[in-house]
Design a protein around this motif. Sequence first.
Motif, PDB file in Angstrom:
ATOM      1  N   PHE A 153       0.834  -1.189   0.000  1.00  0.00           N
ATOM      2  CA  PHE A 153       0.000   0.000   0.000  1.00  0.00           C
ATOM      3  C   PHE A 153       0.875   1.247   0.000  1.00  0.00           C
ATOM      4  CE2 PHE A 153      -2.534   3.287   2.035  1.00  0.00           C
ATOM      5  CZ  PHE A 153      -3.771   3.155   1.406  1.00  0.00           C
ATOM      6  N   LYS A 154       1.896   1.240   0.852  1.00  0.00           N
ATOM      7  CA  LYS A 154       2.797   2.393   0.982  1.00  0.00           C
ATOM      8  C   LYS A 154       3.592   2.618  -0.307  1.00  0.00           C
ATOM      9  CE  LYS A 154       6.408   4.307   3.925  1.00  0.00           C
ATOM     10  NZ  LYS A 154       7.278   4.085   5.073  1.00  0.00           N
ATOM     11  N   GLN A 155       4.057   1.549  -0.931  1.00  0.00           N
ATOM     12  CA  GLN A 155       4.807   1.687  -2.175  1.00  0.00           C
ATOM     13  C   GLN A 155       3.927   2.292  -3.270  1.00  0.00           C
ATOM     14  OE1 GLN A 155       6.018  -2.392  -2.451  1.00  0.00           O
ATOM     15  NE2 GLN A 155       7.990  -2.020  -1.452  1.00  0.00           N
ATOM     16  N   ALA A 156       2.654   1.884  -3.307  1.00  0.00           N
ATOM     17  CA  ALA A 156       1.725   2.465  -4.288  1.00  0.00           C
ATOM     18  C   ALA A 156       1.603   3.962  -4.068  1.00  0.00           C
ATOM     19  CB  ALA A 156       0.354   1.787  -4.180  1.00  0.00           C
ATOM     20  N   GLN A 157       1.480   4.385  -2.811  1.00  0.00           N
ATOM     21  CA  GLN A 157       1.387   5.816  -2.499  1.00  0.00           C
ATOM     22  C   GLN A 157       2.661   6.552  -2.893  1.00  0.00           C
ATOM     23  OE1 GLN A 157       0.344   5.745   1.699  1.00  0.00           O
ATOM     24  NE2 GLN A 157      -1.750   6.394   1.176  1.00  0.00           N
ATOM     25  N   GLU A 158       3.812   5.951  -2.600  1.00  0.00           N
ATOM     26  CA  GLU A 158       5.093   6.586  -2.936  1.00  0.00           C
ATOM     27  C   GLU A 158       5.267   6.755  -4.446  1.00  0.00           C
ATOM     28  OE1 GLU A 158       7.947   4.040  -1.033  1.00  0.00           O
ATOM     29  OE2 GLU A 158       7.564   4.902   0.952  1.00  0.00           O
ATOM     30  N   MET A 159       4.597   5.918  -5.231  1.00  0.00           N
ATOM     31  CA  MET A 159       4.684   5.997  -6.691  1.00  0.00           C
ATOM     32  C   MET A 159       3.541   6.831  -7.278  1.00  0.00           C
ATOM     33  SD  MET A 159       5.962   2.146  -7.552  1.00  0.00           S
ATOM     34  CE  MET A 159       6.315   2.504  -9.257  1.00  0.00           C
ATOM     35  N   GLY A 160       2.824   7.557  -6.416  1.00  0.00           N
ATOM     36  CA  GLY A 160       1.774   8.449  -6.878  1.00  0.00           C
ATOM     37  C   GLY A 160       0.433   7.792  -7.112  1.00  0.00           C
ATOM     38  N   GLY A 161       0.301   6.536  -6.734  1.00  0.00           N
ATOM     39  CA  GLY A 161      -0.947   5.820  -6.955  1.00  0.00           C
ATOM     40  C   GLY A 161      -1.716   5.588  -5.677  1.00  0.00           C
ATOM     41  N   HIS A 162      -2.814   4.866  -5.819  1.00  0.00           N
ATOM     42  CA  HIS A 162      -3.600   4.467  -4.655  1.00  0.00           C
ATOM     43  C   HIS A 162      -4.327   3.161  -4.963  1.00  0.00           C
ATOM     44  CE1 HIS A 162      -6.504   6.689  -7.128  1.00  0.00           C
ATOM     45  NE2 HIS A 162      -7.412   5.897  -6.585  1.00  0.00           N
ATOM     46  N   VAL A 163      -4.481   2.351  -3.935  1.00  0.00           N
ATOM     47  CA  VAL A 163      -5.194   1.089  -4.077  1.00  0.00           C
ATOM     48  C   VAL A 163      -6.680   1.417  -4.165  1.00  0.00           C
ATOM     49  CG1 VAL A 163      -5.734  -1.114  -2.962  1.00  0.00           C
ATOM     50  CG2 VAL A 163      -3.426  -0.178  -2.806  1.00  0.00           C
ATOM     51  N   ARG A 164      -7.351   0.847  -5.164  1.00  0.00           N
ATOM     52  CA  ARG A 164      -8.786   1.094  -5.332  1.00  0.00           C
ATOM     53  C   ARG A 164      -9.555   0.669  -4.094  1.00  0.00           C
ATOM     54  NH1 ARG A 164      -7.936  -0.829 -10.620  1.00  0.00           N
ATOM     55  NH2 ARG A 164      -8.654  -2.888 -10.017  1.00  0.00           N
ATOM     56  N   LYS A 165     -10.561   1.432  -3.757  1.00  0.00           N
ATOM     57  CA  LYS A 165     -11.403   1.146  -2.599  1.00  0.00           C
ATOM     58  C   LYS A 165     -12.041  -0.239  -2.759  1.00  0.00           C
ATOM     59  CE  LYS A 165     -15.032   3.066   0.233  1.00  0.00           C
ATOM     60  NZ  LYS A 165     -15.830   4.238   0.530  1.00  0.00           N
ATOM     61  N   GLY A 166     -12.020  -0.992  -1.677  1.00  0.00           N
ATOM     62  CA  GLY A 166     -12.620  -2.323  -1.668  1.00  0.00           C
ATOM     63  C   GLY A 166     -11.708  -3.453  -2.100  1.00  0.00           C
ATOM     64  N   GLU A 167     -10.513  -3.131  -2.565  1.00  0.00           N
ATOM     65  CA  GLU A 167      -9.568  -4.172  -2.983  1.00  0.00           C
ATOM     66  C   GLU A 167      -8.974  -4.856  -1.757  1.00  0.00           C
ATOM     67  OE1 GLU A 167      -8.970  -5.357  -5.889  1.00  0.00           O
ATOM     68  OE2 GLU A 167      -9.754  -3.825  -7.235  1.00  0.00           O
ATOM     69  N   HIS A 168      -8.689  -6.138  -1.894  1.00  0.00           N
ATOM     70  CA  HIS A 168      -8.080  -6.914  -0.819  1.00  0.00           C
ATOM     71  C   HIS A 168      -6.692  -7.350  -1.262  1.00  0.00           C
ATOM     72  CE1 HIS A 168     -11.718  -7.131   1.579  1.00  0.00           C
ATOM     73  NE2 HIS A 168     -12.367  -7.262   0.426  1.00  0.00           N
ATOM     74  N   GLY A 169      -5.728  -7.206  -0.372  1.00  0.00           N
ATOM     75  CA  GLY A 169      -4.350  -7.565  -0.671  1.00  0.00           C
ATOM     76  C   GLY A 169      -4.089  -9.052  -0.526  1.00  0.00           C
ATOM     77  N   SER A 170      -2.869  -9.420  -0.829  1.00  0.00           N
ATOM     78  CA  SER A 170      -2.422 -10.807  -0.790  1.00  0.00           C
ATOM     79  C   SER A 170      -1.241 -10.944   0.157  1.00  0.00           C
ATOM     80  CB  SER A 170      -2.018 -11.268  -2.186  1.00  0.00           C
ATOM     81  OG  SER A 170      -3.095 -11.088  -3.089  1.00  0.00           O
ATOM     82  N   LEU A 171      -1.172 -12.068   0.834  1.00  0.00           N
ATOM     83  CA  LEU A 171      -0.124 -12.335   1.803  1.00  0.00           C
ATOM     84  C   LEU A 171       1.177 -12.734   1.126  1.00  0.00           C
ATOM     85  CD1 LEU A 171       0.831 -12.941   4.757  1.00  0.00           C
ATOM     86  CD2 LEU A 171      -0.017 -15.266   4.384  1.00  0.00           C
ATOM     87  N   VAL A 172       2.276 -12.098   1.548  1.00  0.00           N
ATOM     88  CA  VAL A 172       3.627 -12.555   1.236  1.00  0.00           C
ATOM     89  C   VAL A 172       4.392 -12.569   2.552  1.00  0.00           C
ATOM     90  CG1 VAL A 172       3.722 -11.815  -1.173  1.00  0.00           C
ATOM     91  CG2 VAL A 172       4.420 -10.238   0.603  1.00  0.00           C
ATOM     92  N   VAL A 173       5.515 -13.254   2.577  1.00  0.00           N
ATOM     93  CA  VAL A 173       6.270 -13.375   3.819  1.00  0.00           C
ATOM     94  C   VAL A 173       7.728 -12.999   3.614  1.00  0.00           C
ATOM     95  CG1 VAL A 173       4.774 -15.123   4.833  1.00  0.00           C
ATOM     96  CG2 VAL A 173       6.705 -15.835   3.441  1.00  0.00           C
ATOM     97  N   TYR A 174       8.335 -12.591   4.703  1.00  0.00           N
ATOM     98  CA  TYR A 174       9.763 -12.309   4.752  1.00  0.00           C
ATOM     99  C   TYR A 174      10.342 -13.175   5.867  1.00  0.00           C
ATOM    100  CZ  TYR A 174      14.151  -9.937   5.658  1.00  0.00           C
ATOM    101  OH  TYR A 174      15.479  -9.657   5.849  1.00  0.00           O
ATOM    102  N   ALA A 175      11.326 -13.985   5.529  1.00  0.00           N
ATOM    103  CA  ALA A 175      11.960 -14.860   6.515  1.00  0.00           C
ATOM    104  C   ALA A 175      13.430 -14.496   6.649  1.00  0.00           C
ATOM    105  CB  ALA A 175      11.822 -16.322   6.090  1.00  0.00           C
ATOM    106  N   ASP A 176      13.911 -14.518   7.873  1.00  0.00           N
ATOM    107  CA  ASP A 176      15.319 -14.223   8.122  1.00  0.00           C
ATOM    108  C   ASP A 176      15.686 -14.766   9.501  1.00  0.00           C
ATOM    109  OD1 ASP A 176      17.892 -13.286   7.739  1.00  0.00           O
ATOM    110  OD2 ASP A 176      17.292 -11.209   7.428  1.00  0.00           O
ATOM    111  N   ARG A 177      16.856 -14.415   9.962  1.00  0.00           N
ATOM    112  CA  ARG A 177      17.318 -14.818  11.289  1.00  0.00           C
ATOM    113  C   ARG A 177      17.873 -13.601  12.015  1.00  0.00           C
ATOM    114  NH1 ARG A 177      18.119 -20.481  11.491  1.00  0.00           N
ATOM    115  NH2 ARG A 177      17.909 -21.405   9.434  1.00  0.00           N
ATOM    116  N   ILE A 178      17.666 -13.571  13.312  1.00  0.00           N
ATOM    117  CA  ILE A 178      18.241 -12.547  14.179  1.00  0.00           C
ATOM    118  C   ILE A 178      19.363 -13.218  14.961  1.00  0.00           C
ATOM    119  CG2 ILE A 178      17.831 -11.046  16.159  1.00  0.00           C
ATOM    120  CD1 ILE A 178      14.885 -10.968  15.337  1.00  0.00           C
ATOM    121  N   ARG A 179      20.515 -12.584  15.010  1.00  0.00           N
ATOM    122  CA  ARG A 179      21.623 -13.094  15.820  1.00  0.00           C
ATOM    123  C   ARG A 179      21.565 -12.415  17.179  1.00  0.00           C
ATOM    124  NH1 ARG A 179      26.296 -15.436  12.886  1.00  0.00           N
ATOM    125  NH2 ARG A 179      25.577 -15.652  10.752  1.00  0.00           N
ATOM    126  N   ARG A 180      21.696 -13.219  18.202  1.00  0.00           N
ATOM    127  CA  ARG A 180      21.601 -12.693  19.565  1.00  0.00           C
ATOM    128  C   ARG A 180      22.670 -13.337  20.429  1.00  0.00           C
ATOM    129  NH1 ARG A 180      16.025 -12.278  22.943  1.00  0.00           N
ATOM    130  NH2 ARG A 180      16.863 -11.029  24.608  1.00  0.00           N
TER     131      ARG A 180
END
Length: 133
Positions: free
Chosen positions: A73-100
């Motif tokens: 949603f934010k990337q669309a706004q940054e590119m001057g666009g907007h998500v049409r009202k009533g549209e539903h997004g799709s799930l994607v995931v980001y996987a990584d590891r934290i070192r502690r």
Amino acid sequence: MKTDVYERITGRIVAELEQGVRPWLKPWSVEHAAGRITRPLRFNGMPYQGINVLMLWGESVAKGFAAPIWMTFKQAQEMGGHVRKGEHGSLVVYADRIRRTERDEATGEEAEREIPFLKGYTVFNVEQVEGLL
């Protein structure tokens, strides 16, 4: 209680299998990208990897999207666009590891360990976005 990302992905795959669809097979279509077959792409042209490819191919087929490009949603706004009202997004995931670095209270020794994590976020196909520059 909010469903966790693992359950959402598993549920999506199981639902497709129950409908007789094997989600790991590419839904071949040459309607986009001048006839080239492509993986789903981020707004900057980088291809998605791993389970995200399967998830977004499934969403493209289910919702009839021909374009392979996805953005938040934010990337669309940054590119001057907007998500049409009533549209539903799709799930994607980001996987990584934290070192502690942790200290063992019994021995006083420090040990480094990696903690895997998975974060889900929502993207929209460019066909759901209006006014892009």
